[in-house]
Design an enzyme around this catalytic site. Sequence first.
Site, short mmCIF file in Angstrom:
data_model
loop_
_atom_site.label_atom_id
_atom_site.label_comp_id
_atom_site.label_asym_id
_atom_site.label_seq_id
_atom_site.Cartn_x
_atom_site.Cartn_y
_atom_site.Cartn_z
N GLU A 90 11.56 4.88 0.54
CA GLU A 90 10.50 4.08 -0.17
C GLU A 90 9.82 5.37 -0.87
O GLU A 90 9.31 6.07 0.01
CB GLU A 90 9.74 3.43 0.65
N ASP B 59 -3.78 -0.23 0.02
CA ASP B 59 -3.42 0.77 0.93
C ASP B 59 -4.69 1.32 1.58
O ASP B 59 -5.88 1.19 1.19
CB ASP B 59 -2.92 1.89 0.17
#
Lengths: 401, 265
Positions: B47, B58
């Site tokens: 990823e 995040d």
Amino acid sequence: MTQDINNLPDETGHFGRFGGNFASETLFHCLEELKTAYKKLKNDAEFQQQFKQDLAEFVGRPSPLYFAERLTEQQQGAKIWLKREDLNHTGAHKINNTVGQILLAKAMGKKRIIAETGAGQHGVATATVAARMGLKCIVYMGSVDIERQAINVFRMKLLGAEVRAVDSGSKTLKDALNEAMRDWVAHVDDTFYIIGTVAGPAPYPEMVRDFNSVIGREVRKQSMEKIGRLPDALVACVGGGSNAMGLFYPFIEDKEVKMFGVEAGGKGLETGQHAASISAGKVGVLHGNRTYVMSDDAGQVTETHSISAGLDYPGVGPEHAYLNDSGRAEYVTVNDDEALAAFHILTKTEGIMPALESAHAIAYGMKLAKFMSADQHIVVNLSGRGDKDVHTVADLEGVSV
Amino acid sequence: MTLLDSTFKQRSGKKALIPFITAGFPHPKMTVSLMHTLVDNGADIIELGMPFSDPMADGPVIQKASEQAIKLGCNLALTLDMVAQFRQDNQHTPVVLMGYLNPVESMGYEDFVKTAAEAGVNGLLLVDSPPEESADLQTQLKQHDMQQIFLVAPTTSDSRKAFICQQAAGFIYYVALKGVTGSADLNPEVVNQEIKDLKRYSDLPIAIGFGVKDAASAVAVAEQADAVVIGSALIQVLSDCTTSEQAQQKAADFMRPIRSALDSL
Ligand SMILES: Cc1ncc(COP(=O)(O)O)c(C=O)c1O
């Protein structure tokens, strides 16, 4: 695509191609929950009655529609009226929305309130209603803004709120919003997020607009009483766009009423140092909705600049993006120096010190008046009072207070 | 069959390991060699994070990585270029891009998907582009055999799970906790039960991420899942590396115990 302009957003939160639900998956459930709760309470007589009463007794509404006689004389054109949102409790229109959302939070049984703030006006308005309801309140604020809005930070603390500094990104409003979203994701069960403008994922743009629409509804009524008809033009400053949407929305179907949203031109569009998302940004996705966003060629959101912290936002409410594209409203810019000049003019000619945000609308209203005739009427939304900006103005002019 | 599909098929029951790194972190020059190192040390899929100025979902570790990568000049075009370079020497490891919609939208769906496909990207995970908002993008992706990966969260309702699973391709990414990437405190029992439940809605492989940080936590949540994603903990390990060799060494040391722990299951 044709949509009934007065009936937006659609079921999925879209205003034409703008708006929508570009949120992370974890938030979908609470956005859905919020949507359902709001839909129910929007048409609930008891809820609306309580909201109305709070606006009257806690906020001090209706706010006057004031004829700025000397300012009008100076411009030698259309008559200039000021919608006095500066006279609201806590000094700006922001309280209309927080009074509404805190009732919703209560009804949904949420115990913890979070908010983002830039200038601190929305933070203060949120801390105020949280104090009144006895709810825990956490306000996220960029560390750069904490520096430049020290008084509002202290006000929030006096009101019992915890102010959390945000040190990521540009350390301003957009980053505070990111951080509030992160908090919400981690505390979805007990937390209500009071967004301060008509941005964010659905249903926020609609909800914040509705709570602020009391501004436009009052102006309609007051214009009929004082002018005998609707005004010819409406002018409001646009950061995220809540005071403007609140003024505009009840007039959307009155095509003869022109609407002008004033974005922060900062040091001038050509310098790149501004916060004019509609005038100089491009279509993108930020903070859960599709709208005009200030971003660079690679799609990174750019830092904005405005003399007024409250307009310093790189996005804009999706409904404004829609009104712009459909041509129903026009979006213009006013630069820092023009806003500062308008701040002084209004203070000296009318004895009213406007917030620097609102000074952008005043500046454009004065310009517009000159091009219109004496039998025409302009309503300028005086979204907030200027006390909070006295230090900024002093600094800019090299005066130490 | 896409490369993602065949990769899972070939693993036939063994747990796949999916490391996440932010493109351009700790330095754009290190990304391609790091990707190879990850594969050499047990990565089944990579990823690759597309750095974004406003990474809403995040935690602080990936936020900082993203900020630093942007400062060092990393952007979406360069990220795609890195994948193309990686593909020169590796044609068998699927690469999934993960990030946010605005840079993709800014490049334009058509341009982006075409360039990404040419570079050898296999999947796309956009945190802020749920299935409801992804129809136009999906049209483009399908023309190039690229698969859009969707998230399912602990808060996702049953009806929504069914809806997402209908749209999903490649694999389903289960968000292990209510929070941002890199948060702590997974409850493996709950997670395993949730994944078992999720399997009722789809035959696609299920990857689990957000909060997995080492061999122990990987093993704990891999009971029901088909793959484990590790991001923040890996980024953290890389954060003070100043040379490619150092970064590769740290990445290898980080990956190996997790790989062998998963293989012993
Ligand atoms: C007085 C005042 N006006 C306007 C704004 C801009 O917000 P909006 O565009 O949502 O009305 C602010 C924001 O802080 C404000 O304090």
